[in-house]
Design a protein around this motif. Sequence first.
Motif, PDB file in Angstrom:
ATOM      1  N   TYR A  61      13.771   1.534   7.886  1.00 14.70           N
ATOM      2  CA  TYR A  61      14.850   0.555   8.038  1.00 14.70           C
ATOM      3  C   TYR A  61      15.829   1.004   9.129  1.00 14.70           C
ATOM      4  O   TYR A  61      16.276   0.192   9.935  1.00 14.70           O
ATOM      5  CB  TYR A  61      15.619   0.381   6.722  1.00 14.70           C
ATOM      6  CG  TYR A  61      15.080  -0.687   5.801  1.00 14.70           C
ATOM      7  CD1 TYR A  61      15.185  -2.037   6.110  1.00 14.70           C
ATOM      8  CD2 TYR A  61      14.496  -0.347   4.592  1.00 14.70           C
ATOM      9  CE1 TYR A  61      14.713  -3.011   5.260  1.00 14.70           C
ATOM     10  CE2 TYR A  61      14.024  -1.310   3.724  1.00 14.70           C
ATOM     11  CZ  TYR A  61      14.138  -2.641   4.063  1.00 14.70           C
ATOM     12  OH  TYR A  61      13.670  -3.605   3.219  1.00 14.70           O
ATOM     13  N   LEU A  62      16.163   2.282   9.125  1.00 14.19           N
ATOM     14  CA  LEU A  62      17.080   2.794  10.138  1.00 14.19           C
ATOM     15  C   LEU A  62      16.474   2.680  11.537  1.00 14.19           C
ATOM     16  O   LEU A  62      17.149   2.261  12.483  1.00 14.19           O
ATOM     17  CB  LEU A  62      17.448   4.242   9.830  1.00 14.19           C
ATOM     18  CG  LEU A  62      18.457   4.888  10.760  1.00 14.19           C
ATOM     19  CD1 LEU A  62      19.799   4.176  10.666  1.00 14.19           C
ATOM     20  CD2 LEU A  62      18.601   6.362  10.444  1.00 14.19           C
ATOM     21  N   LEU A  63      15.191   3.026  11.678  1.00 14.15           N
ATOM     22  CA  LEU A  63      14.527   2.898  12.981  1.00 14.15           C
ATOM     23  C   LEU A  63      14.504   1.447  13.456  1.00 14.15           C
ATOM     24  O   LEU A  63      14.771   1.169  14.630  1.00 14.15           O
ATOM     25  CB  LEU A  63      13.098   3.429  12.904  1.00 14.15           C
ATOM     26  CG  LEU A  63      12.899   4.927  12.972  1.00 14.15           C
ATOM     27  CD1 LEU A  63      11.411   5.266  12.880  1.00 14.15           C
ATOM     28  CD2 LEU A  63      13.483   5.497  14.241  1.00 14.15           C
ATOM     29  N   LEU A  64      14.178   0.520  12.550  1.00 16.06           N
ATOM     30  CA  LEU A  64      14.162  -0.895  12.920  1.00 16.06           C
ATOM     31  C   LEU A  64      15.555  -1.361  13.314  1.00 16.06           C
ATOM     32  O   LEU A  64      15.720  -2.105  14.286  1.00 16.06           O
ATOM     33  CB  LEU A  64      13.612  -1.759  11.778  1.00 16.06           C
ATOM     34  CG  LEU A  64      13.580  -3.252  12.074  1.00 16.06           C
ATOM     35  CD1 LEU A  64      12.456  -3.565  13.046  1.00 16.06           C
ATOM     36  CD2 LEU A  64      13.447  -4.057  10.819  1.00 16.06           C
ATOM     37  N   GLY A  65      16.560  -0.930  12.576  1.00 17.50           N
ATOM     38  CA  GLY A  65      17.931  -1.316  12.900  1.00 17.50           C
ATOM     39  C   GLY A  65      18.368  -0.792  14.254  1.00 17.50           C
ATOM     40  O   GLY A  65      18.994  -1.513  15.037  1.00 17.50           O
ATOM     41  N   LEU A  66      18.036   0.457  14.545  1.00 15.77           N
ATOM     42  CA  LEU A  66      18.405   1.024  15.848  1.00 15.77           C
ATOM     43  C   LEU A  66      17.642   0.350  16.982  1.00 15.77           C
ATOM     44  O   LEU A  66      18.213   0.047  18.044  1.00 15.77           O
ATOM     45  CB  LEU A  66      18.164   2.524  15.854  1.00 15.77           C
ATOM     46  CG  LEU A  66      19.086   3.345  14.952  1.00 15.77           C
ATOM     47  CD1 LEU A  66      18.657   4.808  14.953  1.00 15.77           C
ATOM     48  CD2 LEU A  66      20.525   3.198  15.385  1.00 15.77           C
ATOM     49  N   PHE A  67      16.337   0.116  16.772  1.00 16.05           N
ATOM     50  CA  PHE A  67      15.545  -0.580  17.789  1.00 16.05           C
ATOM     51  C   PHE A  67      16.102  -1.977  18.046  1.00 16.05           C
ATOM     52  O   PHE A  67      16.243  -2.401  19.195  1.00 16.05           O
ATOM     53  CB  PHE A  67      14.080  -0.665  17.348  1.00 16.05           C
ATOM     54  CG  PHE A  67      13.236  -1.529  18.233  1.00 16.05           C
ATOM     55  CD1 PHE A  67      12.803  -1.073  19.463  1.00 16.05           C
ATOM     56  CD2 PHE A  67      12.887  -2.814  17.849  1.00 16.05           C
ATOM     57  CE1 PHE A  67      12.036  -1.874  20.299  1.00 16.05           C
ATOM     58  CE2 PHE A  67      12.115  -3.625  18.659  1.00 16.05           C
ATOM     59  CZ  PHE A  67      11.702  -3.154  19.896  1.00 16.05           C
ATOM     60  N   SER A  68      16.438  -2.677  16.973  1.00 15.39           N
ATOM     61  CA  SER A  68      16.972  -4.035  17.125  1.00 15.39           C
ATOM     62  C   SER A  68      18.340  -4.032  17.790  1.00 15.39           C
ATOM     63  O   SER A  68      18.652  -4.935  18.570  1.00 15.39           O
ATOM     64  CB  SER A  68      17.065  -4.713  15.757  1.00 15.39           C
ATOM     65  OG  SER A  68      15.799  -4.824  15.176  1.00 15.39           O
ATOM     66  N   ALA A  69      19.151  -3.021  17.498  1.00 18.26           N
ATOM     67  CA  ALA A  69      20.461  -2.933  18.143  1.00 18.26           C
ATOM     68  C   ALA A  69      20.317  -2.706  19.647  1.00 18.26           C
ATOM     69  O   ALA A  69      21.028  -3.327  20.446  1.00 18.26           O
ATOM     70  CB  ALA A  69      21.280  -1.812  17.512  1.00 18.26           C
ATOM     71  N   VAL A  70      19.379  -1.850  20.029  1.00 17.67           N
ATOM     72  CA  VAL A  70      19.134  -1.622  21.461  1.00 17.67           C
ATOM     73  C   VAL A  70      18.570  -2.886  22.114  1.00 17.67           C
ATOM     74  O   VAL A  70      18.987  -3.266  23.219  1.00 17.67           O
ATOM     75  CB  VAL A  70      18.192  -0.408  21.665  1.00 17.67           C
ATOM     76  CG1 VAL A  70      17.697  -0.322  23.093  1.00 17.67           C
ATOM     77  CG2 VAL A  70      18.878   0.871  21.247  1.00 17.67           C
ATOM     78  N   LEU A  71      17.656  -3.558  21.419  1.00 21.56           N
ATOM     79  CA  LEU A  71      17.072  -4.798  21.951  1.00 21.56           C
ATOM     80  C   LEU A  71      18.139  -5.879  22.107  1.00 21.56           C
ATOM     81  O   LEU A  71      18.233  -6.531  23.162  1.00 21.56           O
ATOM     82  CB  LEU A  71      15.957  -5.277  21.015  1.00 21.56           C
ATOM     83  CG  LEU A  71      15.203  -6.524  21.419  1.00 21.56           C
ATOM     84  CD1 LEU A  71      14.395  -6.262  22.676  1.00 21.56           C
ATOM     85  CD2 LEU A  71      14.287  -6.968  20.292  1.00 21.56           C
ATOM     86  N   GLY A  72      18.961  -6.078  21.088  1.00 28.07           N
ATOM     87  CA  GLY A  72      20.027  -7.080  21.165  1.00 28.07           C
ATOM     88  C   GLY A  72      21.060  -6.745  22.216  1.00 28.07           C
ATOM     89  O   GLY A  72      21.559  -7.620  22.925  1.00 28.07           O
ATOM     90  N   SER A  73      21.379  -5.463  22.348  1.00 34.10           N
ATOM     91  CA  SER A  73      22.345  -5.053  23.378  1.00 34.10           C
ATOM     92  C   SER A  73      21.783  -5.250  24.782  1.00 34.10           C
ATOM     93  O   SER A  73      22.520  -5.623  25.699  1.00 34.10           O
ATOM     94  CB  SER A  73      22.732  -3.589  23.178  1.00 34.10           C
ATOM     95  OG  SER A  73      23.366  -3.422  21.943  1.00 34.10           O
ATOM     96  N   SER A  74      20.491  -5.012  24.946  1.00 33.63           N
ATOM     97  CA  SER A  74      19.895  -5.247  26.273  1.00 33.63           C
ATOM     98  C   SER A  74      19.879  -6.739  26.604  1.00 33.63           C
ATOM     99  O   SER A  74      20.063  -7.112  27.763  1.00 33.63           O
ATOM    100  CB  SER A  74      18.494  -4.652  26.344  1.00 33.63           C
ATOM    101  OG  SER A  74      17.624  -5.307  25.450  1.00 33.63           O
ATOM    102  N   MET A  75      19.690  -7.576  25.599  1.00 35.37           N
ATOM    103  CA  MET A  75      19.781  -9.021  25.851  1.00 35.37           C
ATOM    104  C   MET A  75      21.202  -9.403  26.242  1.00 35.37           C
ATOM    105  O   MET A  75      21.412 -10.230  27.135  1.00 35.37           O
ATOM    106  CB  MET A  75      19.349  -9.801  24.618  1.00 35.37           C
ATOM    107  CG  MET A  75      17.886  -9.756  24.358  1.00 35.37           C
ATOM    108  SD  MET A  75      17.487 -10.678  22.879  1.00 35.37           S
ATOM    109  CE  MET A  75      15.734 -10.404  22.830  1.00 35.37           C
ATOM    110  N   SER A  76      22.183  -8.802  25.573  1.00 31.69           N
ATOM    111  CA  SER A  76      23.580  -9.052  25.927  1.00 31.69           C
ATOM    112  C   SER A  76      23.855  -8.626  27.365  1.00 31.69           C
ATOM    113  O   SER A  76      24.537  -9.336  28.113  1.00 31.69           O
ATOM    114  CB  SER A  76      24.484  -8.290  24.965  1.00 31.69           C
ATOM    115  OG  SER A  76      25.824  -8.387  25.355  1.00 31.69           O
ATOM    116  N   LEU A  77      23.315  -7.481  27.748  1.00 30.92           N
ATOM    117  CA  LEU A  77      23.481  -7.026  29.124  1.00 30.92           C
ATOM    118  C   LEU A  77      22.845  -8.013  30.101  1.00 30.92           C
ATOM    119  O   LEU A  77      23.431  -8.330  31.143  1.00 30.92           O
ATOM    120  CB  LEU A  77      22.858  -5.638  29.286  1.00 30.92           C
ATOM    121  CG  LEU A  77      22.906  -5.048  30.690  1.00 30.92           C
ATOM    122  CD1 LEU A  77      24.343  -4.680  31.053  1.00 30.92           C
ATOM    123  CD2 LEU A  77      22.004  -3.844  30.791  1.00 30.92           C
TER     124      LEU A  77
END
Length: 177
Positions: free
Chosen positions: A32-48
């Motif tokens: 769960y933690l790995l998925l959350g971190l991966f998703s946070a990086v993915l969402g942040s890259s979309m924001s960028l």
Amino acid sequence: SNTSRLKVLQSLPINLPKTFSSVNHIDVAFLYLLLGLFSAVLGSSMSLLFRLQLTYPVLLTSDLYNSMVTMHGLIMVFFAAIPTAIGFFANMLIPFHCNIPDLLFPRINALSFWLLPLSLTMLLFSLACAGWTMYPPLSRNSANIEYTIFSLHLAGVSSLVSSCNFMVTMISTRALS
């Protein structure tokens, strides 16, 4: 060389192949933690990406820009914040709080996790243009919206199943006093 790298990988406290097939609550919490971190990086890259589009208006088409905004909001809420806050911490703390070795239904716990990457994959392939609130006047009635809604339903089923497992575990193992 290769043997020294293998020794380093074997000495790590986390064995990834074992973790991916495990139903132990600590391993599932780590996933769960790995998925959350991966998703946070993915969402942040979309924001960028869509912020760069505002600076250089030739990077994305209007539909791709709207898709990025939609997916950014949904990913950050449903795949970064909730799995980390609920899935990780509940899996780590409930068994210790109830003084039991694992949750009562560990396979259901693992199933509720593995529904999330499937749901995230469906969301990424849907490319819906609706804004993260899914407000109907801002969206078109298309198959993309239907895939996105189904993806969110799948994430909801995952959350519901894990929540029921947490509740049953807490209620069934409480002290009779």
